[in-house]
Scaffold this active site. Sequence first.
Site: not given
Ligand code: PLP
Length: 390
Positions: A201, A221, A350
């Site tokens: 983030q 990401s 998520c």
């Molecule tokens: N880590 C954090 C802090 C996130 O906000 C997210 C996305 O929601 C992820 C990991 C996971 O990312 P990705 O969608 O690329 O798997």
Amino acid sequence: MIYLDNSSTTKIDPEVLEAMLPYLQDEYGNPSSSHYTLAKNAKRAVEEAREKLASLINAKSEEIIFTAGASESNNFVIKGVSDYKKMYEKSGNHIITSKVEHKSVLQVCRFLNGEIYMNNEKKRLGKIITPQVDRGYEVDFLDVNEYGQVTLDTLESTIKDNTSLISLIWGNNEIGSLNDIATLSKLAKQRNITFHSDATQVLGKLTIDVDKISADYLSFSAHKLYGPKGVGAVYMRKPKRTPVDITSLIHGGYQENFYRAGTHAVHNIVGFGKAAEIAKRDLAKNIEKLEKLELQAKEMIKAKYPNVEFLGDPNNHIPGLIGMIIPGIVNEMFIKERCEDLAISAGSACGIGEPSYVINEIGYGNVSSSFVRLSLCKHNNMNDIHILLK
Ligand code: PLP
């Protein structure tokens, strides 16, 4: 549509799309193939993208490993480092993380801790899950302060002789608070413990300089950064790594230095590289814009809802991320009623449908259904906030 859910994902930048398109059309070579032009062009494109991402965080390009997203990056580092330390170095099996990590950290840690991993997450709700199998690891999930941050004291008092890995989020995806990664990772280095941070983030939202922190691994990401979905990366500090101290994620071919086998998604990687290049170019401008917009938005929200409570560390958080409790509203209903023309969120993407564990951990469990997250981006303006409030 007013889109204020940029922590969930961002709209792809037109410059990024333009950079990607040739690799979905005429430049379709496999970068791992022979020495003909099409393959060489693809290889060059992947390596240029690697350099661009490295440059955004002041790393070397050989310290970047491309993955399919931050969930994969987090899984790779946590499982890979833990496995390597236990199996090959015999140097510890104790992992430390916090209670407010993204699920892609929490669930891996629970898995290593021996908890039964059910596919239907809902079945886990409300249950205290005790270790069911012995995978040979111990995990401590740290408490956080009122802002969702891990303090140095909490970390220090949890470190044991067999601690092999510390994994702590840099910027919280629900309330935006920043952990003091420089200080926390320094402690890990002093104790010779590998340190990982989920920096998903914060990439493009604050200056990341790997020379100013002691983290060994960072996760990223592209789709949080106006890039495509399905591509991420791990920063892996190089100098002390001889030859590896992390187990490969995908065994197979020699791609990504044997850590992650499989044909590269060249178009996605090129998109990530372009997004990183733009983020570096516009970083100061974007931060200034987001900070200003956030301040104005908060003032206007406060004027309309005097009882609103903004969560997270007011002085140390991700610019443009506003996590708040609006007493009296029921977030899911509030959002459903307006979902055609407004995109805001009741928590992390998520965890949809579940009360937020982050809000719970910072003491707002009883009002978690009144939690709303706005996450602004460089495309938003004051007009969006006016419409939101209307
Ligand atoms: N880590 C954090 C802090 C996130 O906000 C997210 C996305 O929601 C992820 C990991 C996971 O990312 P990705 O969608 O690329 O798997």
